[in-house]
Scaffold this motif. Structure first.
Motif, PDB file in Angstrom:
ATOM      1  N   ALA A   8     -47.768  -9.514 -51.654  1.00  0.00           N
ATOM      2  CA  ALA A   8     -46.341  -9.289 -51.876  1.00  0.00           C
ATOM      3  C   ALA A   8     -45.755  -8.339 -50.840  1.00  0.00           C
ATOM      4  N   PHE A   9     -44.467  -8.529 -50.578  1.00  0.00           N
ATOM      5  CA  PHE A   9     -43.656  -7.690 -49.707  1.00  0.00           C
ATOM      6  C   PHE A   9     -42.428  -7.356 -50.543  1.00  0.00           C
ATOM      7  N   TRP A  10     -42.237  -6.068 -50.847  1.00  0.00           N
ATOM      8  CA  TRP A  10     -41.181  -5.705 -51.789  1.00  0.00           C
ATOM      9  C   TRP A  10     -40.617  -4.323 -51.495  1.00  0.00           C
ATOM     10  N   LEU A  11     -39.516  -4.015 -52.161  1.00  0.00           N
ATOM     11  CA  LEU A  11     -38.796  -2.743 -52.015  1.00  0.00           C
ATOM     12  C   LEU A  11     -38.621  -2.131 -53.393  1.00  0.00           C
ATOM     13  N   TYR A  12     -38.657  -0.797 -53.471  1.00  0.00           N
ATOM     14  CA  TYR A  12     -38.419  -0.138 -54.752  1.00  0.00           C
ATOM     15  C   TYR A  12     -37.922   1.284 -54.522  1.00  0.00           C
ATOM     16  N   ASN A  13     -37.301   1.828 -55.554  1.00  0.00           N
ATOM     17  CA  ASN A  13     -36.932   3.242 -55.512  1.00  0.00           C
ATOM     18  C   ASN A  13     -37.819   3.999 -56.496  1.00  0.00           C
ATOM     19  N   VAL A  35     -39.118  -9.232 -51.866  1.00  0.00           N
ATOM     20  CA  VAL A  35     -38.775 -10.067 -50.720  1.00  0.00           C
ATOM     21  C   VAL A  35     -39.523 -11.382 -50.850  1.00  0.00           C
ATOM     22  N   VAL A  36     -40.828 -11.292 -51.137  1.00  0.00           N
ATOM     23  CA  VAL A  36     -41.615 -12.483 -51.442  1.00  0.00           C
ATOM     24  C   VAL A  36     -42.873 -12.059 -52.185  1.00  0.00           C
ATOM     25  N   GLU A  37     -43.256 -12.866 -53.152  1.00  0.00           N
ATOM     26  CA  GLU A  37     -44.547 -12.742 -53.827  1.00  0.00           C
ATOM     27  C   GLU A  37     -45.235 -14.092 -53.652  1.00  0.00           C
ATOM     28  N   LEU A  38     -46.325 -14.075 -52.890  1.00  0.00           N
ATOM     29  CA  LEU A  38     -47.054 -15.307 -52.579  1.00  0.00           C
ATOM     30  C   LEU A  38     -48.092 -15.580 -53.651  1.00  0.00           C
ATOM     31  N   GLN A  39     -48.219 -16.826 -54.035  1.00  0.00           N
ATOM     32  CA  GLN A  39     -49.253 -17.271 -54.976  1.00  0.00           C
ATOM     33  C   GLN A  39     -49.143 -16.600 -56.336  1.00  0.00           C
ATOM     34  N   GLN A  40     -47.943 -16.168 -56.694  1.00  0.00           N
ATOM     35  CA  GLN A  40     -47.742 -15.516 -57.979  1.00  0.00           C
ATOM     36  C   GLN A  40     -47.754 -16.509 -59.137  1.00  0.00           C
ATOM     37  N   VAL A  41     -47.295 -17.716 -58.882  1.00  0.00           N
ATOM     38  CA  VAL A  41     -47.179 -18.726 -59.934  1.00  0.00           C
ATOM     39  C   VAL A  41     -48.487 -19.510 -59.999  1.00  0.00           C
ATOM     40  N   PRO A  42     -49.252 -19.365 -61.087  1.00  0.00           N
ATOM     41  CA  PRO A  42     -50.594 -19.955 -61.123  1.00  0.00           C
ATOM     42  C   PRO A  42     -50.639 -21.473 -61.066  1.00  0.00           C
ATOM     43  N   LYS A  43     -49.525 -22.140 -61.325  1.00  0.00           N
ATOM     44  CA  LYS A  43     -49.564 -23.603 -61.323  1.00  0.00           C
ATOM     45  C   LYS A  43     -49.495 -24.205 -59.921  1.00  0.00           C
ATOM     46  N   SER A  84     -49.459 -20.731 -47.482  1.00  0.00           N
ATOM     47  CA  SER A  84     -49.193 -19.438 -46.834  1.00  0.00           C
ATOM     48  C   SER A  84     -50.446 -18.814 -46.227  1.00  0.00           C
ATOM     49  N   ARG A  85     -51.598 -19.282 -46.620  1.00  0.00           N
ATOM     50  CA  ARG A  85     -52.854 -18.730 -46.098  1.00  0.00           C
ATOM     51  C   ARG A  85     -53.213 -19.288 -44.719  1.00  0.00           C
ATOM     52  N   ASP A  86     -52.544 -20.356 -44.294  1.00  0.00           N
ATOM     53  CA  ASP A  86     -52.923 -21.034 -43.054  1.00  0.00           C
ATOM     54  C   ASP A  86     -52.273 -20.479 -41.791  1.00  0.00           C
ATOM     55  N   ASP A  87     -51.152 -19.768 -41.923  1.00  0.00           N
ATOM     56  CA  ASP A  87     -50.441 -19.302 -40.740  1.00  0.00           C
ATOM     57  C   ASP A  87     -49.511 -18.155 -41.117  1.00  0.00           C
ATOM     58  N   TYR A  88     -48.972 -17.486 -40.112  1.00  0.00           N
ATOM     59  CA  TYR A  88     -47.985 -16.431 -40.343  1.00  0.00           C
ATOM     60  C   TYR A  88     -46.621 -17.065 -40.599  1.00  0.00           C
ATOM     61  N   HIS A  89     -45.833 -16.422 -41.462  1.00  0.00           N
ATOM     62  CA  HIS A  89     -44.476 -16.866 -41.743  1.00  0.00           C
ATOM     63  C   HIS A  89     -43.572 -15.646 -41.810  1.00  0.00           C
ATOM     64  N   LEU A  90     -42.273 -15.868 -41.663  1.00  0.00           N
ATOM     65  CA  LEU A  90     -41.294 -14.783 -41.721  1.00  0.00           C
ATOM     66  C   LEU A  90     -40.661 -14.734 -43.103  1.00  0.00           C
ATOM     67  N   TYR A  91     -40.727 -13.559 -43.741  1.00  0.00           N
ATOM     68  CA  TYR A  91     -40.119 -13.341 -45.054  1.00  0.00           C
ATOM     69  C   TYR A  91     -39.111 -12.217 -44.881  1.00  0.00           C
ATOM     70  N   ALA A  92     -37.888 -12.441 -45.324  1.00  0.00           N
ATOM     71  CA  ALA A  92     -36.851 -11.437 -45.091  1.00  0.00           C
ATOM     72  C   ALA A  92     -35.901 -11.364 -46.276  1.00  0.00           C
TER      73      ALA A  92
END
Length: 188
Positions: A8-13, A35-43, A84-92
């Motif tokens: 995951a890539f995220w922001l918090y206070n 910003v993104v949570e990868l592979q969070q959804v088990p299905k 997402s495990r195969d290559d780099y991607h941009l998450y913004a």
């Protein structure tokens, strides 16, 4: 690894942290933007989750539950054709005064009005356990006991590779009308 971890890539206070110009104590005590949570959804490992959450002060105590606008859950799950495990991607994510906009590989995938996410936030990268290595009981998250053999067979340890992180602040937000307002439980 899928199933089992969420990169995951995220922001918090930090809750209760005083912020210049903000009332204290304030009604909204915690902001989080995923910003993104990868592979969070088990299905399906092709679902990218882009969400936001708040915790609010209720009757002089902090609500234990994250509050998420009803229209957020599901609508910010973006389906991609790649792994997402195969290559780099941009998450913004662009956290503007009027809205929050999420991007994957320079493509806008979601946006929502920004009513409460105006506090200064920290940038975080994390890898956390997910199904089948965690469970929720009465809204609280617990690890599922796993032997070393089970963890090894599942693929642990798990890693997340990051090429770079970049943050910036616009010099001029005057073109955006702020959506900021007092907390209203009817918004959720």
């Amino acid at each position: 690894m899928f199933k089992g971890t969420c990169s995951a890539f995220w922001l918090y206070n930090i809750p209760w942290e005083k912020v210049e110009g903000e009332p204290y104590p304030r009604k909204v005590v915690y902001n989080e933007i995923d910003v993104v949570e990868l592979q969070q959804v088990p299905k399906d490992l092709h679902i990218m989750s882009c969400n936001y959450h708040i915790m609010v002060l209720k009757d002089d105590c902090v609500s234990k539950d994250f509050i998420r606008p009803d229209d957020m859950w599901g609508t910010n799950e973006c389906l991609v054709k790649w792994d997402s495990r195969d290559d780099y991607h941009l998450y913004a994510c662009e956290n503007r005064p009027d809205s929050i906009i999420w991007y994957i590989d320079n493509r806008r995938v979601a946006s929502k009005p920004n009513y409460y996410w105006h506090l200064p936030m920290y940038v975080v990268l994390s890898v956390e356990p997910r199904t089948p290595f965690e469970k929720y009981v009465n809204g609280e998250r617990f690890p599922v006991p796993t032997t070393k053999e089970q963890a090894d067979a599942a693929g642990f340890p798990s890693t997340m590779k990051v090429d770079y992180i970049r943050t910036w602040r616009r010099k001029d937000y005057s073109q955006f009308k702020s959506s900021k307002r007092e907390y209203n439980p009817n918004d959720f």
